[in-house]
Design an enzyme around this catalytic site. Sequence first.
Site, PDB file in Angstrom:
ATOM      1  N   HIS A  52      29.243  68.677  96.283  1.00 12.11           N
ATOM      2  CA  HIS A  52      30.589  68.384  95.776  1.00 12.11           C
ATOM      3  C   HIS A  52      30.920  69.434  94.716  1.00 12.11           C
ATOM      4  O   HIS A  52      30.105  69.640  93.796  1.00 12.11           O
ATOM      5  CB  HIS A  52      30.637  66.987  95.143  1.00 12.11           C
ATOM      6  CG  HIS A  52      30.232  65.883  96.087  1.00 12.11           C
ATOM      7  ND1 HIS A  52      28.914  65.654  96.442  1.00 12.11           N
ATOM      8  CD2 HIS A  52      30.976  64.966  96.765  1.00 12.11           C
ATOM      9  CE1 HIS A  52      28.867  64.631  97.294  1.00 12.11           C
ATOM     10  NE2 HIS A  52      30.097  64.201  97.502  1.00 12.11           N
TER      11      HIS A  52
ATOM     12  N   HIS B  86      41.099  59.370  99.203  1.00 15.61           N
ATOM     13  CA  HIS B  86      39.667  59.081  99.133  1.00 15.61           C
ATOM     14  C   HIS B  86      39.394  57.578  99.186  1.00 15.61           C
ATOM     15  O   HIS B  86      38.509  57.046  98.509  1.00 15.61           O
ATOM     16  CB  HIS B  86      39.014  59.683  97.888  1.00 15.61           C
ATOM     17  CG  HIS B  86      37.535  59.936  98.068  1.00 15.61           C
ATOM     18  ND1 HIS B  86      36.579  58.973  97.860  1.00 15.61           N
ATOM     19  CD2 HIS B  86      36.848  61.026  98.469  1.00 15.61           C
ATOM     20  CE1 HIS B  86      35.382  59.460  98.114  1.00 15.61           C
ATOM     21  NE2 HIS B  86      35.511  60.712  98.492  1.00 15.61           N
TER      22      HIS B  86
ATOM     23  N   ASP C 122      32.651  68.518  99.165  1.00 17.48           N
ATOM     24  CA  ASP C 122      33.603  67.412  99.288  1.00 17.48           C
ATOM     25  C   ASP C 122      34.351  67.169  97.978  1.00 17.48           C
ATOM     26  O   ASP C 122      33.876  67.522  96.893  1.00 17.48           O
ATOM     27  CB  ASP C 122      32.855  66.121  99.643  1.00 17.48           C
ATOM     28  CG  ASP C 122      32.392  66.088 101.084  1.00 17.48           C
ATOM     29  OD1 ASP C 122      32.422  67.134 101.760  1.00 17.48           O
ATOM     30  OD2 ASP C 122      31.983  64.999 101.530  1.00 17.48           O
ATOM     31  N   ASP C 123      35.485  66.512  98.122  1.00 15.06           N
ATOM     32  CA  ASP C 123      36.233  65.876  97.026  1.00 15.06           C
ATOM     33  C   ASP C 123      37.121  66.813  96.216  1.00 15.06           C
ATOM     34  O   ASP C 123      37.832  66.369  95.329  1.00 15.06           O
ATOM     35  CB  ASP C 123      35.301  65.130  96.050  1.00 15.06           C
ATOM     36  CG  ASP C 123      34.591  63.965  96.709  1.00 15.06           C
ATOM     37  OD1 ASP C 123      34.875  63.702  97.898  1.00 15.06           O
ATOM     38  OD2 ASP C 123      33.750  63.332  96.050  1.00 15.06           O
TER      39      ASP C 123
ATOM     40  N   HIS D  68      39.483  65.495 103.929  1.00 11.95           N
ATOM     41  CA  HIS D  68      38.675  64.370 103.414  1.00 11.95           C
ATOM     42  C   HIS D  68      39.614  63.192 103.154  1.00 11.95           C
ATOM     43  O   HIS D  68      39.327  62.325 102.335  1.00 11.95           O
ATOM     44  CB  HIS D  68      38.004  64.833 102.125  1.00 11.95           C
ATOM     45  CG  HIS D  68      36.774  64.042 101.739  1.00 11.95           C
ATOM     46  ND1 HIS D  68      35.819  63.630 102.628  1.00 11.95           N
ATOM     47  CD2 HIS D  68      36.346  63.590 100.516  1.00 11.95           C
ATOM     48  CE1 HIS D  68      34.862  62.970 101.990  1.00 11.95           C
ATOM     49  NE2 HIS D  68      35.165  62.919 100.712  1.00 11.95           N
TER      50      HIS D  68
END
Length: 274
Positions: A177, A87, A32-33, A83
């Site tokens: 991540h 965020h 993620d991210d 995602h």
Amino acid sequence: MRRIICMALLCCLLVLPVCAAGEESYLALTFDDGPSGRFTSRLLDGLAEREVHATFFLCGYRVEQYPELTARIAREGHEIGTHGYAHKFFSALSAKDVCCDLEKAQRCIEDAGGGQPTLLRPPGGIYDSKVLQQSVCADLPVVLWSVDPEDWRRSDSGAVAADIIREAKNGDVILLHDMSDSSVDAALRVIDELTAQGFRFVTVSELAALSGTQLQGGQVYHRFSFAKNDSISKREAETEPCTKPGFPPPLPRSASFIARQSPRRSPSRVPMAY
Ligand code: ZN
């Protein structure tokens, strides 16, 4: 007698690999991210070296910063999910703002050459009915996770890897991540160790297909069950029908990527327009 024993041993050697193949266990690594200008390249190098494909849930604002990494992720056969753009936790946004955030992220990923995202992981894993409604309209299944070593708050890659190795079981979706060296180190260590234990790493869509699960927008998946009568963790969306066509038009995905994915089809792959 010796000849009979030799024949029996030979038969065992021929049969064993077939048995082993039938007992393979599968896992999906998810990141993620990202993409991250500091860490994603090294992760991609390590994945390529090990011939492992993962799933990346990209943030739109980072895709804008690193379009070349986004294109590389897609080019090297990994799966790309969204995602969101900024965020922001969707629970704090209006339905219209969730739609706008997802549209913006989708456009960034496609413009960067990442193709059309196939999955949605809301920031923080937080979702509500309006997120599920967008998930239906955009045909983006919501994919969360079943193994979370909390790598984002730890710098001990050995401890993160050990937690994953201890917990992982067939059908699990692992959350990481690509935002630190320790997370990259942990991911590569996990691949080496669990591959040696007989696990195979695949993308989320591949894991779903291998388990016989048909991914659908509006449903939430944590892991995929390979056992009969073992219910899969998912939730049906409670939504109104999608009435408005959205944007942008789908871009063709690379042939090699399509060939590796499950044959999920939908006429609509866009957030609901407001
Ligand atoms: Zn996140």
